[in-house]
Write an enzyme that holds these catalytic residues in place. Structure first.
Site, mmCIF file in Angstrom:
data_model
loop_
_atom_site.group_PDB
_atom_site.id
_atom_site.type_symbol
_atom_site.label_atom_id
_atom_site.label_comp_id
_atom_site.label_asym_id
_atom_site.label_seq_id
_atom_site.Cartn_x
_atom_site.Cartn_y
_atom_site.Cartn_z
ATOM 1 N N HIS A 16 -2.467 -3.678 -2.928
ATOM 2 C CA HIS A 16 -3.352 -3.777 -1.460
ATOM 3 C C HIS A 16 -4.125 -4.863 -1.211
ATOM 4 O O HIS A 16 -4.583 -5.742 -1.885
ATOM 5 C CB HIS A 16 -4.377 -2.696 -1.304
ATOM 6 C CG HIS A 16 -5.424 -2.721 -0.125
ATOM 7 N ND1 HIS A 16 -5.067 -2.802 1.151
ATOM 8 C CD2 HIS A 16 -6.796 -2.901 -0.285
ATOM 9 C CE1 HIS A 16 -6.185 -3.145 1.971
ATOM 10 N NE2 HIS A 16 -7.244 -2.827 1.114
ATOM 11 N N CYS A 64 -6.499 2.671 2.332
ATOM 12 C CA CYS A 64 -5.965 1.563 1.933
ATOM 13 C C CYS A 64 -4.724 1.840 0.881
ATOM 14 O O CYS A 64 -3.777 1.087 0.713
ATOM 15 C CB CYS A 64 -6.803 0.308 1.332
ATOM 16 S SG CYS A 64 -8.243 0.059 2.447
ATOM 17 N N ASN A 94 -6.682 -8.110 5.659
ATOM 18 C CA ASN A 94 -6.841 -6.637 5.207
ATOM 19 C C ASN A 94 -6.482 -5.746 6.258
ATOM 20 O O ASN A 94 -6.904 -5.622 7.281
ATOM 21 C CB ASN A 94 -8.376 -6.377 4.680
ATOM 22 C CG ASN A 94 -8.267 -5.011 4.087
ATOM 23 O OD1 ASN A 94 -7.483 -4.289 4.278
ATOM 24 N ND2 ASN A 94 -9.430 -4.641 3.260
#
Length: 314
Positions: free
Chosen positions: A240, A112, A270
């Protein structure tokens, strides 16, 4: 070289929208529970599209927005942790799709935090004179690695890509990409993982939540300090897109005043390494920030890794 700057951005998402109600048909959950737990209303899921397909689409858009051509690009870097094919790497596949001749081409896998890591390495390459114009891409197809029977993970992830054209700053121009702050906590790497030949994403949600909400704000502030930017001067914070509560928790500790806090997680879920460039590209496309305004990027996740820098809005 005085440094580098982001010249343009682009993003791509698959057309299929998967709502929380659709997820609720697969596992015991509800729209209300998902929104309350992670802040997600929907996510995009790819079909036959590969990581390279999505990366190339986002990069093509960024290149079109830059005023440059494929012939001007000498470096392609792709951040991803979900490419099924190991060789040729995604960067080489993107270069082939876009007709970029003989660029340096490599992939970065820090999950990420990948886009911020990739941006840091490209900035260093440009500062060292090894590159003049680069494509930096974050692209993920997390649906390939999602266990759709696991309520703790299947509600979270989505697919997509975001890209930036990064170029050398002029001699009389201040750098538009600040020094990167990066690192890892490898002894806690099992908290988020994709392992084995038939892997699914697995994570220890509470471990990640506690780490993100307690340890990361001071590191993000270091990125501001190294760039010489006070947090109160930021036009936006683009972290993120892991979890809405994590984003809110970090933002609250940064004391960033009226800065925009990116919340693309609501409509995209996500998307790991794609989440920062995807969210940033949308903010720029909607003209929500003035050109040249300072923006804090900060990625974190699997590894456990983190990376962030202050950039100037293109």
């Amino acid at each position: 070289m005085t440094g580098s700057r982001i010249l343009s951005l682009g993003h791509y998402q698959p057309s299929r929208v998967v709502t929380n109600d659709e997820i609720a048909q697969l596992v015991e959950t509800s729209d209300e529970w998902i929104r309350d737990r992670v802040g997600i209303a929907a996510r995009r899921i790819a079909g036959d599209e590969t990581v390279a397909d999505m990366a190339a689409a986002a990069a093509d858009k960024a290149l079109a927005n830059s005023g440059l051509t494929a012939a001007d690009i000498d470096l392609v870097v792709v951040a991803t942790c979900t490419s099924i094919d190991r060789s040729p790497n995604v960067a080489c596949r993107v270069a082939a799709k876009l007709g970029i001749n003989a660029p340096g081409a490599y992939d970065v896998n820090t999950a990420c935090s990948g886009f911020a890591y990739a941006l840091g390495t490209v900035d260093h390459a440009i500062r060292a004179g090894a590159s003049r114009n680069a494509l930096v891409i974050g692209a993920e197809k997390l649906s390939d690695f999602t266990d759709w029977t696991d309520r703790s993970t299947c509600i979270i992830f989505g697919d997509g890509a975001g890209a930036a054209v990064v170029t050398a700053a002029a001699e009389d121009e201040p750098a538009g990409v600040g020094p990167v702050v990066w690192g890892s906590v490898p002894e806690r790497g099992d908290a988020v993982r994709i392992e084995g030949w038939r892997p699914y994403v697995a994570q220890e949600g509470q471990t990640v939540f506690r780490w993100a909400t307690t340890a990361l704000a001071p590191l993000a502030l270091q990125a501001c300090e190294r760039a010489g930017v006070d947090p109160s001067e930021l036009a936006a914070f683009v972290p993120h897109q892991a979890n809405a509560r994590i984003i809110d928790g970090i933002a609250k500790r940064l004391n960033i005043g009226q800065a925009i806090v990116a919340k693309d997680i609501v409509e995209s879920g996500n998307t790991s390494a794609a989440s920062i460039p995807l969210a940033l590209s949308k903010l720029v496309e909607r003209r929500e920030m003035p050109s040249g305004a300072p923006v804090l990027l900060f990625g974190f996740g699997g590894g456990l890794t983190y990376a962030g820098q202050v950039v100037r809005c293109p």
